[in-house]
Structures are given as C-alpha cells and as structure tokens.
Design a protein around this motif. Sequence first.
Motif, PDB file in Angstrom:
ATOM      1  N   LEU A   1     -80.953  44.478  31.111  1.00  0.00           N
ATOM      2  CA  LEU A   1     -82.063  44.810  30.214  1.00  0.00           C
ATOM      3  C   LEU A   1     -83.314  44.034  30.580  1.00  0.00           C
ATOM      4  CD1 LEU A   1     -79.825  44.432  27.101  1.00  0.00           C
ATOM      5  CD2 LEU A   1     -80.497  46.579  28.133  1.00  0.00           C
ATOM      6  N   VAL A   2     -83.656  44.068  31.895  1.00  0.00           N
ATOM      7  CA  VAL A   2     -84.877  43.359  32.270  1.00  0.00           C
ATOM      8  C   VAL A   2     -86.051  44.018  31.545  1.00  0.00           C
ATOM      9  CG1 VAL A   2     -86.119  42.401  34.203  1.00  0.00           C
ATOM     10  CG2 VAL A   2     -83.818  43.258  34.525  1.00  0.00           C
ATOM     11  N   LYS A   3     -86.718  43.305  30.715  1.00  0.00           N
ATOM     12  CA  LYS A   3     -87.759  43.919  29.878  1.00  0.00           C
ATOM     13  C   LYS A   3     -89.025  44.166  30.685  1.00  0.00           C
ATOM     14  CE  LYS A   3     -87.532  44.942  25.454  1.00  0.00           C
ATOM     15  NZ  LYS A   3     -86.571  44.211  24.654  1.00  0.00           N
TER      16      LYS A   3
ATOM     17  N   VAL B   1     -89.475  46.540  33.771  1.00  0.00           N
ATOM     18  CA  VAL B   1     -89.378  47.975  33.538  1.00  0.00           C
ATOM     19  C   VAL B   1     -90.301  48.403  32.405  1.00  0.00           C
ATOM     20  CG1 VAL B   1     -87.740  49.841  33.277  1.00  0.00           C
ATOM     21  CG2 VAL B   1     -86.975  47.647  34.152  1.00  0.00           C
TER      22      VAL B   1
ATOM     23  N   ALA C   1     -82.745  51.391  34.847  1.00  0.00           N
ATOM     24  CA  ALA C   1     -83.845  51.216  35.784  1.00  0.00           C
ATOM     25  C   ALA C   1     -83.473  50.290  36.931  1.00  0.00           C
ATOM     26  CB  ALA C   1     -85.029  50.640  35.033  1.00  0.00           C
ATOM     27  N   GLU C   2     -83.044  49.077  36.647  1.00  0.00           N
ATOM     28  CA  GLU C   2     -82.949  48.133  37.751  1.00  0.00           C
ATOM     29  C   GLU C   2     -81.685  48.324  38.574  1.00  0.00           C
ATOM     30  OE1 GLU C   2     -80.085  47.283  35.688  1.00  0.00           O
ATOM     31  OE2 GLU C   2     -80.374  45.739  37.221  1.00  0.00           O
TER      32      GLU C   2
ATOM     33  N   THR D   1     -96.909  53.001  30.557  1.00  0.00           N
ATOM     34  CA  THR D   1     -97.892  53.867  31.214  1.00  0.00           C
ATOM     35  C   THR D   1     -97.460  55.329  31.279  1.00  0.00           C
ATOM     36  OG1 THR D   1     -96.817  53.393  33.298  1.00  0.00           O
ATOM     37  CG2 THR D   1     -98.691  52.008  32.692  1.00  0.00           C
TER      38      THR D   1
ATOM     39  N   LYS E   1     -99.369  57.776  29.330  1.00  0.00           N
ATOM     40  CA  LYS E   1    -100.774  57.845  29.732  1.00  0.00           C
ATOM     41  C   LYS E   1    -100.929  58.808  30.902  1.00  0.00           C
ATOM     42  CE  LYS E   1    -102.434  53.910  30.760  1.00  0.00           C
ATOM     43  NZ  LYS E   1    -103.189  52.962  31.572  1.00  0.00           N
ATOM     44  N   LYS E   2     -99.976  58.700  31.863  1.00  0.00           N
ATOM     45  CA  LYS E   2    -100.088  59.572  33.037  1.00  0.00           C
ATOM     46  C   LYS E   2     -99.972  61.023  32.606  1.00  0.00           C
ATOM     47  CE  LYS E   2     -96.951  57.421  35.722  1.00  0.00           C
ATOM     48  NZ  LYS E   2     -96.132  58.542  36.152  1.00  0.00           N
TER      49      LYS E   2
ATOM     50  N   ALA F   1     -93.245  47.885  31.870  1.00  0.00           N
ATOM     51  CA  ALA F   1     -94.531  48.393  32.357  1.00  0.00           C
ATOM     52  C   ALA F   1     -94.539  49.915  32.378  1.00  0.00           C
ATOM     53  CB  ALA F   1     -94.787  47.861  33.757  1.00  0.00           C
ATOM     54  N   THR F   2     -93.483  50.476  32.993  1.00  0.00           N
ATOM     55  CA  THR F   2     -93.465  51.934  33.154  1.00  0.00           C
ATOM     56  C   THR F   2     -93.518  52.593  31.770  1.00  0.00           C
ATOM     57  OG1 THR F   2     -91.107  52.131  32.912  1.00  0.00           O
ATOM     58  CG2 THR F   2     -91.931  51.569  35.079  1.00  0.00           C
TER      59      THR F   2
END
Lengths: 542, 120, 982
Positions: free
Chosen positions: C963-965, C968, C952-953, C974, C977-978, C970-971
């Motif tokens: 590995l920024v938790k 990322v 991701a980053e 969700t 859900k989308k 957040a996505t």
Amino acid sequence: MTELLEVLLPLFVGAPLLLGGVLFVVGKNHPLQPILGMGTLLALLAGAVTLLIATSEGQLLAHQVALWPNGIAIAFVVDTFAALMLTAATIVAVVSFQYMLASGEARSPSIPALVLVLMGGVSGALLTADLFNLFVFIEVMLLPSYGLLIFLSRRGDMAASRLYVVVNLLASTIFLAGVGLIYAVQGTVNLGALAGTGDDPLTAIATALALSAIAVKASVFPVHGWLSRTYASASPAVAALFSGLHTKVAVYVVYRISAVIFEGDSAWMTAILVVASLTLVVGAMAALGEKDMRSLLLFQMVSGIGFILIGISLFTQTGIASGIFYMIHHMIVMGALLLTASAIEHTYGSGRLDRVAGLRTRESLVTAAFVIGSLSLVGLPPFSGFVAKYALVLASADAGVVVIAGLLIVVSLFVLMAMMKIWAEMFNGKRHADVEILAAQERIRTRQGLYDTDIIDEDEINEEANRAIEHIEPPRGIIGEIGDPHDHRGTRVRASLILPALILGGISVALGFGGEYLLQLADQASQGLMDTSDYVRAVIGR
Amino acid sequence: MSLALSVGLLAAAGVYLVLQRGMIRIILGFVLLTHSVNLLIIAAGGAARRDAPFIGGDTSMAADPLPQAFVLTAIVIAFAITVVLATLAVVGSKDDDTEEESEKTELDIENTSSDAGGDK
Amino acid sequence: MTLSAILFSTMGLIAITMLATRFIGRNAGWLAATVLAFLAFSVVTRIPEIIEGTGSFSGLGVIEETTPWMPSLDISLGLRLDGLSALFLIIVLGVGALVMAYSARYMSERNVHPHTGYFAWMLLFAFAMTGLVLADDLILLFVFWELTTIASFFLINRSGDKASAPAVRTLLTTAMGGLALLFAVVLIVTRTGTTVVSEALVNDVWVEDQSFTASISVLVALAALTKSAQFPFHMWLPDAMVAPTPVSAYLHAAAMVKAGIYLLLLFSPALGGTLVWQSILITSGLITAVMGAIFAMRRFDLKEIMANSTISQLGLIVALIGVGTPSALATAALYTLAHALFKSSLFMVVGIIDRQAGTRDIRVLSGLWKTMPITLVTTVLAGLSMSGVFPMLGFISKEYLLGQMLGAGDSALIGVTLTAIAVFASSTTFAYTGRIILGAFTDYRGTNRDEHPEGHEMKEVVREAKPSFYGSALLPALIGLVLGPAIAVLYPLIGAAGSAAAGEIYKAKYALFGGFTIELALSTSIILLGLLAISQRRRLDNFFEGRILRFTAIEVVESIRLGAISIGERVGNPTRTDKPAQHLFAPWLIVGLVAVVGLLMAPSVGELVAPQEPWSDALWLGLLVVTVIPALITRSRLVALILVGGAGFIVALWFFALGAHDVGMTQLLVELLTVVALVLILRRLPSVFHTVGRSRQLLTGFLAVGVGVLATLVTFLFTGRREMSPVGQYFLDEAYNDTGGNNVVNTILVDYRALDTFGELTVIAVAGIVLIGILRSRFMLSEITPDMTKWSNSALARSVDNTLPVRMLARWAAPLIVLLSFHLFFRGHYEAGGGFIAALVGATGFGLAYLGASDDKKAPVAWPYRGLLASGVIVAVLSGIWGFAAGSFLKPIRFDIPLPWGGEYGFTSAMVFDLGVYLAVLAIIIALLNELGGVRQSEIEPISQAGPALIAESYHGLGDDPLVKDSVGATKATTPKKGGTK
C-alpha cells in the motif's frame, strides 16, 4: 457428404465473422452476448471435429473459393494436420472463453465479438493455401487481438500494448515483403503451385525471409523477447487464449511451408534445428529467472516453441508426428497453466511469487490444476507431456541427433526447477494475512474497475479483508492437508474460475493415458507433410 | 534500378525511424516501410509493362493486375493498423516522449497534463 | 492372481482406502494392510511356478502378461514376474502391509483431516513400486520409476512447513536420475529396436558395442544411485527425514531406495561385469557405506541415525552388485531382504519411542529400558540382525557379503582392500547399533558436551506402547530371527532372484554355520571391533564431535539450484523491457542474416526484361530522396509528418507511373487520411521530437543503411526478370468473360480474390471498434493548446469567423462529394473506382465538414459508426453466403437491371460485397475524425469492469508494502484531471 463439407469450408471463416459482426451491434449486456459467443465457439468446435473425423484417414477436403479455376482462386484445404490444429485451437478458445464468462471479462463491450473475429482469422489462416490470403488472415487474427489485449489489460500504462502492436506490425510487413518476393520469382503465391520450388535458390531466399517474419510471431530466439513482456500485461485469460492461437498458428505455418515449399531441404531444416534448440534452451533458462508466475510460464511457452520446432526440423515421419503431438499437448497444457495463473491473479490480485503463498493449504482445486499442469509440462508420466517428450526424444535419437535427444532431456530438468520455484514460493509456505490483503485490494479494484495505477484507501482494504476472513468458511479440501484450520479461512478461488484449467488438465491426463489416438492422428498428419503430393493435387488439381 | 533504389531508400528510412525514440517516429517509420514493401510488390509484377490493366483496348502492355490487387489490400490494412497505433500513441501516458523534453522525461504521470505552451 | 490383477488391485486400494478414511479415519490403515498382506501372500503362492515353469533364462520360469497401450510408440503394459521381481514384490507388499498397520496407530487420532492424503500417497507409492518391479516394458518401467519420484515428493512436501525445501531437493535429485534413466531407455530402444526389457537385455549389442554398454552403464548407475541415495547423491535421504516416520520406514526399507537396487539388479545381466559398471558401483557403494556409518555415529536424532544407517547398508549392497558374480548378486538379493526386515522394524521402533516418549533425541532419552521392555527387545533383535550377529538373517547375509568381497576382482589385493573397507563399515555399523540402543534406552547421551536441544523434552511418564502399535514393529524383527536358522526356506526365492539378476541359472545355498572359515573370523572380528568401539564410546564421541567435511551436500545442491536461477536471470535480462526499439532490432538481424547468406549462395539471376527505364523513374527517385532524407533529420514532429506525407504522394505517383491507377488513387486518399489522423494526434504531443544519443543514431543509421542496401539488391535481383505471370495473364484475358468487369484490378478484388478483400474490410471494421474501445476505456493525453493569449484580440482567435470559408465550401461541396463517391462506387467494376475509393472520397466530405467546424464539440458528424462498422462486415458475409446460391461462398451472381432512362446496368452481387467495403471504410473514417477529434472526451469511463488488475507497485516495483501511498497516490490525483476536456 464430403462435397458438402468442402463447399462449406469458407463458413469456418464466414460464420464467426458474421456473428462477431452481430455481437458488435447488440448491446454490451445483451443476453445474446454470452449465448452467441459460446454457441458459435462450440459450433466451430463441432465443425473442427467433423473435419478431423473426415480427414482422419488422410483424406483431404479442398474448395476453390468462388469456384474460380484452380490456381486462380484462393483454395481452402483441410488435411489431418490443419483439422487437428483447428480442433486444438478451438478447444483452447472455448475453455478460455468459458473462463472469461466466469471472471466477468466477457461482459466487457465487444469482447465476445472480438474473440469470434479472432477465431475466424485463425480458421482462415489454418485453411488457406494462398500465401497472400494467409497474410490477410493473420491480420484478421491480429486486430481483434489488439482489442482483447488493450481492453482487458488493467495496466495503467500502454507500453506493453504498443510493443505488441509494433512487433506484430513489423513481422507482418516483413512477411508481406517475403510474399512479394516469392511472387516476383515464381509468379504465384498459391502454395500448391509453389510446391517444391524451394530448390530454386531465389525462391528459397524469399521463402526464408517470409519464414523469419513468421519466426517473430512464433517468438523464436532471438526474437522471443516480446512475448513474455506483452502477454504478461494482458488479462491472464487473454494470455491463455493467445498462447493456444497466435504462436501456434505461426508454428503451423512454419511446418506447412517447410514441408510444401522446402520439402524438408536439409540445409534449411538444419537452420531450423539450430534456432529451435537455442529457443528451447533460452526459454527454459530465462523462465528460471522470472519472479512472476505468468512471465515464468510465458518463457516456458517460448521454450515449448523450441521443442515443437525440433519436430519439423528432423523431417522424419516420427519426428514430425511427435512434433505435432507435442504442439497439441503444449497448447492444452499451457492453456491449463495460464488459466490457473488467471484464477490466482483474479482472486489474489497478484501472480508475484513473493506475494502469494500457502495456496497448497488454501486451494486444493487450484493445487490440483497446477500440479497436473506442471508435471505434464515437465514431461512426467502419466500426463500428455510424457508421451509428447518421449516421442520427441525417441524421434531425435532415431534421426541420429542423439545430442538433441540429450538436450531435450536436460532442459526438462530446468523446466522442473522453474515449476518448483513457483511451487515452493506460491503453494508452500504461509503468510495468509498478506495474501488476504492482496485479495481484498483486488476485489475492490474489480468492483470499481480501477487500473493498477489507481490507489485504494488502506482502511477500506483491511475492512474488506476482515470481512472475507469472517465470512468465508474453510471448505474441506479433497486432499486432507496438515495445518492449522484457521489458515483456511478467508478468500477462495471460485470453483467456476478454476474449472476451465481443470478441464484442460483433464484433457492432458486423457492424452497421457489415451495418447494412442492422438499419436495416430499426428502420424497421419505427418504423412501428409512428408508427402505433399495429395495436398498439391487438392490445391491445384495436378 | 530507380525502382529498386526507391524501395531501398524507403526501407532504410523506415528502419531508421522505427528504431528511434517515441511512438510518432515509429509510426512514420512504419508508414515508410509499408510504402517500400508496396512498391516492391508492384515491382514484383514486373516494371516492363506499364499500361493500366483495363479491358477493352489492347492489354499487351498492361501491367500485371494481381500485385496491384495485393497492394490495394495491403495499403488498407496498413492504414487500419496505423490508425490504431496512432491512437495508442496518445492514451495511457507513460510513453518515452509524450512530455516536453525540458521537463525530465522520467515517466512522471503528474506532469503529463502540462498546460504550458507547446509550439513556439 | 494374475499380475495385472495384483497391479490394479494396488491401484484400486488407493481409492478404497481414501474413501474408508472418511468413515473410519486412521483405522483405514488396517484395511490397506490386510489387502497388501493378502497380495503379498498371493505372490508367494506363485513362487513355485517360477521355479518349475520353463521360460526365458535356462529353464527358469517367468510369468508374463502383455496388453498393448500405445502401439504407435510400441509401448505396452508388459508385466513379468521372475525371481527378482517376486522377491522385491514380496518386500514391497509385505513391508507395505506392516507400515499400513503401523500407520493405523501412529497417525494422530484427532486431526482436522482424516489423513486421507497421507494414505493416498503412501498407497500410490505401493502401487508405483508394484508396477516398477513387475514392468517388462522399458517405458512402463520408467513411468513407474517417475511415479515413485512424484509420490515421494508429495509425501515429503505435505508434511509441514519445513518440508518445502527438502522436498524440492529430493525431487530435483531423483528427477535428475529419472531423466538419466529416460535417456538410457531411449538409447536402448533405438539401439535394440525393442521396448521389452527381457528382450532388450539379452540383445547382442551389449557385447558388440562396448562404448554403448559403457554409456548405458553410466546412465543407469546415475539413475539408481540418485534413487538409492548413494554418494554423491546421498544428501536427500537424511534431508527427507521431515516426513512422518511411517513414510521413512517405507521409503527406507522397501520403497524408494530399494527401487535403485532393483534397477541395478535388473540391468546386471546386460551391464554386469563391465569395467565402468563395476568401478562406479563398487567405489560409490563402499564410499557411501563408510560415510553413512560414520555420519550415523555423529547424529543424535534416532531417525537421522537410521537414515544414515540406511545409506551405509545400501552402499554395501550396491558394492556387492558391482562385484557382479551370480552368488554376489544372489547375496545382494538376500541382503536386501534382511535389510528390509530389520530397517522397517527399527524405523517403526523410532516412531513408537517418538510417540510414547515425546522425543527421538538420544541426548534426552533415558531409562526407557525400564518402561518399554518390548520395544527394547524389538530394537535389540533388529539391531543384532543389522550388525550381523549370529543367528540372525543379517548374520548370514553379511557373512556371505564378506565372502563375495574377498573373492572379488582378479587380484587378491582388490579383494582384500574391498573386504577391509566392508569390515570397517560393518564394525562401525555394530558400533552405531550400540549407540542407538544405549542412547535410546539408557542415559547414554551420545556426546560429552552437556548441551540440551531445546524443544526436545521427554514426557514425565513413558508407557509401553499397545500391542496393536508395537506389533507391526516386532513382527519383522522376529522374522529376521527365525529366518536365520530357517534360511533353507529362502533358497528357491533367492536362487530364482540370483538367477534372474545373473542371467544364468544359479542355485542358492547358505549355511548358518559353514565351519570355521575366514568369513566367520571376519564376522567375529567385526563384532569384537564393534564391542570395543561401544566400550570406548566416550572417546569416540569426542573424536566425532568435530565437523568432518567442510561443506554439506545440501549446500552443494542449493548452490547449483541458485546458480541456475541467476543464470536464468541473466538470460532473460536483455529482453526485459517494454521499449519497442529493443524488440524491433532483433528481427532485422535474422532478416539480414538470411538475405546476406542467401545472396552469397545465390547463383546468377535471369536477364532483366526491360533493361532501360524511362527517365521519369529517376525523377520519382529524386523526389523521394529530397522528401525522405529531411524527414529523418528534422526535429519538428509536424514537419516530419508533412514530409512523410509528401513521400506518400510521390509513392502514389510511382504507382501511377507503373500503371497501377487504382492503387495510386487509393494511396493518395489514404495518405491524406493518415496525415489528418496524425495531425489530430500531434495536437496532444510536444512539438519537437526528443533528442537521440549520437551512438544510437549511428547504430540505427548503420543498420538502416544495411537494410536499405539489401532491400535494393533484393528488389533489383528478384524483380523484373520474368515475363508476365500466367495468373496475371489469365486475369487480363478472362476477367471480362468471368465477371463482366473491365477494371481487372477491381474484379480481382471483388470477384477472384474477394476473400482477401473480405479479410481486409474485417480488419478495417475491427480497427474501428478497437479505436473506439481504446478511447472509451483510456484517458487521452490532453491537448497541448498553443498559448493564444498574445493573439487574444487578433483575428486568429475567432474560430467562428476563421472557419467560415471552409464551412461555406463544405455546404456546397459536401453533396457533390457524396454524389461523386456514389458514382465512383457504381462504376468501380468497370473503371478506376470501387467501394474503397468511393468511401474514401465520400469520407473526405466529412473531413471537410469536420475542418469546417468552429470547435470540436460542434463537429457535426455523430453517426452510429459503431453499427456502420459492424454492418460492413455483416453485409459482406451475407453477400458471401448469397454466393452459395451459385455454388460457393462469395461466388458473384450477375444480372442486368433495366435503367429507367433506358439501357441496363450490369449488376453483380459483388457490388453488395463492395457495399460492405464502402460502409466499413466510411465508418472508420467518421469514427477516426470523431474520436480523435476529441468530441467524446467528456464521457470517458473505463471499459473493463472485470478482469484482473495488479496492485500498482506489484508491476512498478516500488517498495514492498502493498500500500505504498505517495508513489501511487500521485496518479489518483491526476487521472481525473487528464480526463477532463479543455
């Protein structure tokens, strides 16, 4: 024999589209997918080579589709130039598709079909002698491209895909307007009938408008920016495929129109010369600033477009010939480099210069591919790039524009700097541990088909990484390297992934030593563009 | 002259919309641009003769059929691309204006699926 | 042995040795050494031919061979052996042999890899040098020149992790020189019209065109100076010291740096004597000579001292070449030979000391004279030769060098100055030779500070190396000793070399003792000064401790490189965005430019065919204004959409007015569908557009007006000013006879230009596939459903009832519509209609059905439209192939079908083709309604199971930890859900 070939010309469009259609219907994992896909591409290659042989002595093949009278029907015409381009484009397509098979991307739904349709469009665009028909086939090229770009992109967001579509849509619209204006003035869009009409000012303006639309597609300065943004978000294999097709077809059109309609009118050629020089400088400089292997390469591609356009802008026999040689070389080498990047990204999950490192001691094959590619790109012997650059520089000097000759030489120093940036950061150095983590993450992503916006559990990654380090043995590099053997344990690029790049690299080497053959063909093609009377006769029969 | 002005008007409007924020306006812009170009192509055939090009009867005032054929093809192609663009406008989020403006339009994916009321 | 044989055996040797290393490891060096030695010998045997034979310059023999390579570019494998190339070839091969033999012992015995790469690159180097000195073709020359650059780069780069930066710097510096050479080559070829070196260099242009000669001088000098590490390009050589010692030995004594010298000598016949040439070489040479010598006095690492010594020695040679008299050139050749001998020996000695004592730092080394006597002897012999002491070969070369310096220039002053500098450099040379010997073998530390370099420890017990090891170092030193007295044997070779370089016959003659001359006096003084310096070494060390230059050359190169990169970043920044507007702006600038410039240059245009237009035209225009302008202003997406749709309908009216009925119809239907599609889209987007900054509105508005004006002008000036085009006339006249159709436009679509339509339907089909693919692989934004709560008990909420009327309508209308569509299809060829319009009409039936559905999931049309889309293409192609029966792809085939109710229907295969169109269009519309209608949202799974993804980053650039938790994570939360439908 020739007659038969001529009649069959439309099949270069029809066959790929038909089989593409078939592949749309048969299921996603149906064995026919890879077989038909690769088979058709190879058949297309065979056909292209046949055309090349048939036209190698400067003969032309022409066919009035559906046998309507000349000037009424849409004419398909092949001269050495077209055949050469078709062959090169198909080679790139075959190799890229081979990569897609190796990487598994070709297993995604409709991918083989889209590639075939794309190739159908390419053939059409290269063969047609009718401007509106050209517009249609450019669209036939573009729609599958949208599919390839979007389906295989792992970007969570769509920004780049949207950008790609709108930029191309804009260019197409402007091109269409140009064609319309040409019809308004001349009452025809048949290239043969339009031959030499460039000296009529109105026609010239109309044509120039169409060309400026093509310039967008060719990613010429100042409309070059979209390329590195969009191709960088596609799957690297797709970027490699496109690099050999889209921009090059656009350049082909520039060559064709400049020759047939403008007949090398000095004013317009000077304009092209200026734009081309700016493009090659800007591209090379911008590449220096990139921090990602692929975007860096993509700017090199922009720069290459500049190099190629110099050829036509000189509008001398040798100038055009060397321009064409450079174009073929560039298609091959760009393919090789982008496929190398693909293999790296596919295995290590990133093309960022500051993330991947130590490839030189890990990956002898990848290193070989990259070294061949970059040296060739920079224009060092004994690779195709050297022949191409030397020919182009010589032609410029011969044409009296020594400044350009100097520029070409100076710029290649910047190209070298940029490639060295990749070398120093990704191939030298260590940090194998971090790289292992990246690779593990990528494997998991691929296994689960995740987007770059999805996150993976840290422990899972570490576990995966350790598994790799424990289980994958260091192979013996073909070139022995100094270094601790333990650095060599862990993830490896599969041979099947780097093979395509090596094939193209091999071609580049072959063109370096055996450049003579291509030089002669390019010379033949150049003659066809310098004196278009045969072409015109073939199209409208007078 | 009106024809030329219509082409100009549509072109101007198209360019304006294409350069605004957000996919929808870009799409609408392209729709207008396409109209402009199509009109231009028909005009390219000449606006003097305005009978429909049907055979049978006198074709001396029949319009040039070729540009009409061009435009027919062009319209369809434009439609196809518009459809694709339209789809792109609503997938994958992260477009400039896919969220209510009241919420900060900083592309924060979490708020995309806001069930808050829309038009009222 | 023929020249090509020599060249290619050096090439073959690479492969053989690589193979050999697999089995005998480092001992493969012996093999390589033997072969190279043999080749060197075979060259020696050919010297007589060169002397006696008759060839190019004034009776001097050369051996030439030519095989064409790329005739188109006039490139050939032209090889040529004259005195000059013979001398260098012997050096290259001879020293090569020594270094190979040396490597067989120097390279470590047990290593994970058998040094395959090392030997490969070294021998590639030998091959490149061989080719370089043999090449008689300018391009070939350049090819081998660059080959040495590449070889040296990899030799340096592969030696450890610290090597990266130096390697890159070396490459950039030398490559720059290479490019200069390329430029020179191109200019020479274009100017002299030949690629043959020996011909090009005797061309008249050199004399006639001074400016040309001058520019070539600069370029060639640039190439040579970078290669020979001369000021201001000297930095890379000491920098490259990271490479293993044998590499340095070869680079310094025979290969890399000597290539520069060779180039200078090679071009001397053409460039020699010109002011530019002389001034560049002499200045740069002497500066380097002094600078190198002084730097050598300040280093502690024996290897670095050697490196700087090389630079300094080469400086003297370069200056000597600058002097340019035949004897000067001959002496330069002699000096090159001498230097090759003693410098190779010295480097190998350093390597020996390094291996045996475990360090090369003179601050650490001490007392080796007891333990390593033979090494000491070798060092002393080579050292004496380097510092020009009687009776070494180095003595002779240096003495004659001084002699040439004295005679140089027109005024005595110049000569004296040059000599003075040379003397200073030489005595410094003597001094650092002492520094080397004393530093290495005694407890002299070369400094008065008692700092101890960490990591540098001398082994407890230091033994003398084995003969097999020191042999290859001792040999050249001894040769240097022998050749002094036996100088006569060199006359022929040096003479030939001198003549080749001078371009005129020159008989070499040197005397070991030429009587009491000034030269002798100078040599003596040099020795005395040197001895003085050695005796005063402690004071000198203090003097040299301080930093002399404020910056190092390395820093300069680095800053240039980084500067270029930062410029690059600035160049790339403007386009470093995905925002469409940024990229959609530029094209208009080009278009505008072309249009404006064109219109300004355009002459008067033809007369309008129909000057006045019907009043209705103004009406259409007016209607457009009132629909389009508000569309630009409104902030409601729906309103904008409706207005743009309205504009579309007016455009359709325009088409009707202009006699384009099919177009008008199509336009109407397409507009309808577009609006439907966009309405489906708008459900998922906010109701109002986002605000746009005032400045942006102005800018874009300005641009828009500009484009509008240009478009108007262009349309007005370009169109309506010619009669009906011949093509158009042809269609009107012949369409019926050709195709049997009355609807000319339709005949063009399906008969004359079926290929266009074919492409068009492909576009449609693929668009459909893409549409489906996107929605399958990506999550749509979820609908923003109006809040119905407040209406919950009002009629609006009851969708079943609300859609009743439409459903009734649909039930009755649908069949009628389908019938109508068939009718349109079949009459298409004859009246307005055709596959496309028919399909559109048919599709509106489905549209109706869709609108009638009480909710999305009940929308009743779920056909296999994917297959339909493809079948459209397939049918079209097949009908096209059917055309081959009549001789061409898409050639329509006509025959009449008797109708049951009498009469017959004129059928043409074009209709089959049209059927393809019908299918594709029908399919995409159904697909559109179904997919965007949101039926399928529930079964969304990403398509691409393969293909690279970037973490991701790495694209979004959040932080450095892969590995920024949270950012990322957040996505993750969700995304599903989308996906879910509402």
